[in-house]
Motif scaffolding. Structure first.
Motif, short mmCIF file in Angstrom:
data_model
loop_
_atom_site.label_atom_id
_atom_site.label_comp_id
_atom_site.label_asym_id
_atom_site.label_seq_id
_atom_site.Cartn_x
_atom_site.Cartn_y
_atom_site.Cartn_z
N CYS A 255 1.29 43.68 30.33
CA CYS A 255 0.52 44.55 29.42
C CYS A 255 0.68 44.08 27.98
O CYS A 255 -0.15 44.34 27.13
N ARG A 256 1.74 43.41 27.66
CA ARG A 256 2.05 42.85 26.33
C ARG A 256 2.25 43.93 25.26
O ARG A 256 2.25 43.63 24.08
N CYS B 192 4.22 47.24 26.20
CA CYS B 192 5.21 48.26 26.58
C CYS B 192 6.57 47.88 26.00
O CYS B 192 6.74 46.82 25.40
N CYS C 223 7.80 44.47 33.10
CA CYS C 223 6.60 45.23 32.71
C CYS C 223 5.92 45.79 33.95
O CYS C 223 5.69 45.07 34.92
ZN ZN Z 1 4.38 45.44 29.37
#
Ligand code: ZN
Ligand code: NAP
Ligand code: ZN
Length: 370
Positions: free
Chosen positions: A108-109, A111, A122
């Motif tokens: 998700c880059r 969280c 992730c």
């Molecule tokens: Zn993430």
């Protein structure tokens, strides 16, 4: 509205044709499959695959050991190759760069785990194969001619790191390096046990020695002793079925990295640990593990698990491996040999990692069978 002819041509030009080695079902037999890879997004790196390691996880996945396999499946997450094109936002890489891709191709880059550099934790992590991508398609791995990957999930090969012997580090290397780092099993003078001398295990031995540790291999294969003590540089070798050798090593180890791919009795192995010692599970056998509580409780033992590692740790691992000359011991095979290689891996008949020479052999196999 249907796309115009011009749009279709445009789309066609930018969606790349590729070929991979795919299993159609849990028999796990691989044969060529024509696939397409997505067009180059702004943050994407396009990689011509030259080598791909064969991890035991590929075998588990092909055989549906974990009951989550999707077919057709193209395995492979120890990818090394050359950049052929980059998206317009990519500044880290350019065409011609030597790069690698491991077990993840996206996350998700945003969280907490991603922010801390643990993309491997992730909830939105997208695995290199057998995972659902952001566009809803199922990801295909590195037993294939090329791949398109978000730049965050691409690492740079240091000049001193060969692509073939370095490819296995993208999974086997980071999988053992990360727990060694985070569990304090990278300290000179500490005693590390490496349980299972396979793809992961032999790299763990090399990192342990690079960190200045005392390293003991615990193996079910007496035939690996000479190499372990010789070429791999281990300090000691214990045959796990030898009661005398096991007894002599009781309560001597600070930590054990457990890389065994099969269900084996763990109780005797905890006996090798000092009080407060840790066993880190990285192996993923099919069935649940069984440990009597007293085995952990009596002298404060820890059982931990660990999955691959984050992207900055992966780059750090590769740089450190290059600095210390840590590479995998490999048997390079052609694409035509891959099914035999998988059979041999299942029989524990590899010293210590198969690597497919994708660049020189995949096209030929694809051409002859199509
Ligand atoms: Zn993430
Ligand atoms: P590998 O090359 O096949 O090595 C596994 C080793 O385990 C073998 O060489 C063998 O060592 C030992 N072993 C196998 N069967 C055994 C048995 N029945 N009894 C006792 N020992 C046995 O596999 P690998 O690629 O290193 O992967 C190892 C495991 O880690 C797999 O389960 C894989 O799925 C998992 N994995 C996990 C992660 C993660 O992120 N946690 C990442 C990669 C792989 P000896 O001959 O020395 O006994
Ligand atoms: Zn792997």
């Amino acid at each position: 509205m249907a796309p115009t002819a011009a749009e279709q041509t445009e789309h066609h030009q930018h969606t790349r044709k590729a070929v991979g080695l795919a299993a159609r079902d849990d028999a796990g037999h691989l044969s060529p499959l024509a696939i397409t890879r997505r067009s180059t997004g702004d943050d994407d790196v396009v990689i011509k695959i030259l080598y791909c390691g064969i991890c035991h996880s590929d075998l588990h996945a092909l055989k549906n050991d974990w009951k989550n396999s999707r077919y057709p499946m193209i395995p492979g997450h120890e990818i090394a190759g050359e950049v052929t094109e980059v998206g317009k936002n990519v500044s880290k890489f350019k065409a011609g760069d030597r790069v690698g891709v491991g077990c993840m191709v996206n996350s998700c880059r945003s969280c907490e785990s991603c922010d801390k550099g643990f993309e491997n934790h992730c909830p939105g992590m997208i695995l290199t194969y057998n995972s659902v991508d952001v566009d809803g398609t199922v990801t295909y791995g590195g037993y294939s001619s090329m791949v398109v990957v978000h730049e965050r999930f691409v690492v740079r090969f240091p000049d001193a790191m060969p692509l073939d012997k370095g490819a296995p580090l993208l999974c086997a290397g980071i999988t053992v390096y990360s727990p060694m780092k985070y569990h304090g099993l990278n300290v000179p003078g500490l005693h590390l046990g490496v349980l299972g001398l396979g793809g992961l295990g032999h790299v763990a031995v090399k990192f342990g020695k690079a960190f200045g540790m005392k390293v003991t291999v615990i193996s079910s294969s007496p035939g690996k002793k000479e190499e372990a003590l010789g070429r791999l540089g281990a300090d000691a070798f214990i045959v796990s079925k030898d009661a005398d050798e096991m007894k002599a090593a009781m309560s001597t180890m600070d930590g054990i990295i457990n890389t065994v791919s099969a269900n084996i009795p763990l109780t005797p192995l905890f006996g090798l640990l000092k009080p407060n010692g840790k066993m880190i599970m990285v192996g993923l056998p099919e069935k649940p593990i069984e440990i009597p509580p007293f085995v952990l409780v009596a002298t404060n033992k820890t059982l931990a698990g660990s999955i691959i590692g984050g992207m900055s740790d992966t780059q750090e691992m590769l740089d450190l491996a290059a600095k210390h000359g840590v590479t995998a011991d490999i048997e390079v095979v052609g694409a035509e040999y891959v099914n035999t290689a998988l059979e041999r891996l299942a029989k524990n008949d590899v010293r210590y990692r198969f690597v497919i020479d994708i660049g020189n052999t995949l096209d030929k196999v694809a051409a002859t069978t199509e």
